[in-house]
Scaffold this active site. Structure first.
Site, PDB file in Angstrom:
ATOM      1  N   TYR A  99      67.155 -10.223  16.022  1.00 18.36           N
ATOM      2  CA  TYR A  99      68.211  -9.781  15.843  1.00 18.36           C
ATOM      3  C   TYR A  99      69.232 -10.557  14.720  1.00 18.36           C
ATOM      4  CZ  TYR A  99      73.370  -8.848  16.505  1.00 18.36           C
ATOM      5  OH  TYR A  99      74.789  -8.640  16.307  1.00 18.36           O
TER       6      TYR A  99
ATOM      7  N   SER B  14      77.730 -11.395  12.374  1.00 19.24           N
ATOM      8  CA  SER B  14      77.695 -11.948  13.727  1.00 19.24           C
ATOM      9  C   SER B  14      77.691 -13.713  13.314  1.00 19.24           C
ATOM     10  CB  SER B  14      76.617 -11.757  14.622  1.00 19.24           C
ATOM     11  OG  SER B  14      76.528 -12.487  15.657  1.00 19.24           O
TER      12      SER B  14
ATOM     13  N   LYS C 148      70.593  -9.533  10.723  1.00 15.90           N
ATOM     14  CA  LYS C 148      71.886  -9.743  10.356  1.00 15.90           C
ATOM     15  C   LYS C 148      71.855 -10.612   8.794  1.00 15.90           C
ATOM     16  CE  LYS C 148      74.489  -7.446  13.140  1.00 15.90           C
ATOM     17  NZ  LYS C 148      74.880  -6.009  12.650  1.00 15.90           N
TER      18      LYS C 148
END
Ligand code: NAD
Ligand code: UDP
Length: 337
Positions: A148, A124, A152
């Site tokens: 989050y 992302s 990643k």
């Protein structure tokens, strides 16, 4: 080829399944359906004429993964499975580390044991943290501002270490910008549970009357109209980017490659709302609200590397994104009644 899609029943995975089947590949989806429904296979079959194989299972379950690799001659894996809500990740960090980091480690172990070393990973633009310059290219420094994003980033580091340990891996890390919209059929799209966190599904639910009013988070940013600017990318273009990446890693000499998947265009919240209203002939009531914690003023990609190395470029504009999102919402509203 036969491609395993972890999280293949989800929003992006289902669009990738359509693109892969239409390109002649066989698709096996492995999904625990914590954020999707198994009947998406029916919709994919309606669109393509071929159903993907759906296996219900969890990437944290090594035995279940081993069984999938034993049952199917998998050539490559596209790893979509994971949890993705920033706010939830702040409240439930351990669930995010377990699903996104531990789950990925289980998947990589199973791939290694099965001798499958081609992987496309859903990363992302969040790994760029607060932009130090724009547009964001793949060499921009990385950081994370929430759990989050950290999951990643940790997985990106895990994949770099894996590629360094064994040059036979062929890994594509794809950094998505803001995927929106839906397949032209209106049969598959983004249908989050509960109140949406993201702008586009919130807008479609206000337009359909399922929610009263959009809150525009911040109108005092240093952007042309004061609202936040993002690089919205049509999910069908994003899906096509996965095919290009799969093709490229099949003839790539590097063990690990990184590509942005974005359009290179920034649109403000008000651009998106006004385009939605104009294209769909509907009003989207909104009010200005305070900035949302953790948001940045502007974030958009340099898509140059993907164009040069993948021969891929986004084709669809904001009007097609908002039009297809609305077509999907209309059908979803009918289905849910
Ligand atoms: P989604 O929630 O629609 O799809 C993810 C799928 O993974 C769901 O079907 C869910 O049921 C499944 N899943 C979750 N945990 C699992 C587990 N432990 N085992 C098996 N299946 C599991 O999300 P999406 O928007 O399609 O996102 C796909 C990937 O792309 C995610 O990794 C996400 O972090 C990443 N991504 C998404 C966006 C976005 O805005 N949608 C942006 C950047 C990156
Ligand atoms: N946004 C908004 N109202 C909402 C949801 C989002 O104004 O209900 C804004 C948000 O502040 C950002 C943009 O829309 O400027 C995109 O937010 P989204 O959550 O969709 O994606 P993000 O870029 O944060 O991952």
């Amino acid at each position: 080829m036969t491609i395993l899609l972890t999280g293949g029943a989800g929003y992006i995975g289902s669009h990738a399944a359509v693109a892969l089947i239409e390109a002649g590949h066989a698709v096996v989806c492995f999904d625990n359906h914590c954020n999707s429904k198994p009947d998406v296979a029916v919709q994919v079959e309606q669109i393509t004429g071929n159903a993907p194989i759906m296996v219900t299972g969890d990437i944290r379950n090594r035995a279940a993964l081993d069984q999938v690799f034993a049952d199917h001659a998998i050539d490559a894996v596209i790893h979509f499975a994971g949890l993705k809500a920033v706010g939830e990740s702040v409240a439930l960090p351990l669930e995010y580390y377990e699903n996104n980091v531990w789950g990925t480690a289980c998947l990589l172990q199973a791939m290694k044991a099965a001798g499958v070393r081609k992987l496309v990973f859903s990363s992302s633009a969040t790994v760029y943290g607060a932009p130090q310059y724009l547009p964001l290219d793949e060499t921009h420094p990385r950081s994370a501002t929430n759990p989050y994003g950290r999951t990643k980033l940790i997985v990106e580091h895990m994949l770099e270490d894996l590629a360094a340990s064994d040059p036979d891996w062929r890994i594509a890390v794809l950094r998505y910008f803001n995927p929106v919209g839906a397949h032209a059929s209106g049969l598959i799209g983004e249908d989050p549970n509960g109140i949406p966190n993201n702008l586009m599904p919130y807008v479609t639910r206000v337009a359909s009357g399922r929610l009263d009013q959009l809150s525009v988070f911040g109108n005092d940013y240093d952007t042309p109209d004061g609202t936040g600017v993002r690089d919205y990318i049509h999910v069908v273009d994003l899906a096509a980017g996965h095919l290009a990446a799969l093709d490229r890693i099949g003839r790539e000499s590097r063990a690990l490659s990184v590509w942005n998947l974005g359009t290179g265009n920034g649109h403000s919240v008000l651009d998106l709302v006004r385009t939605f209203e104009a294209v769909n002939g509907l009003a989207v009531p909104y009010r200005f609200a305070p900035r949302r914690a953790g948001d940045v003023a502007a974030c958009y990609a340099s898509p140059d590397l993907a164009r040069e190395e993948l021969g891929w470029e986004a084709q669809r504009d904001l009007a097609q994104m908002v039009g297809s999102a609305w077509s999907f919402e209309k059908l979803a509203t009918t289905r849910n009644r």
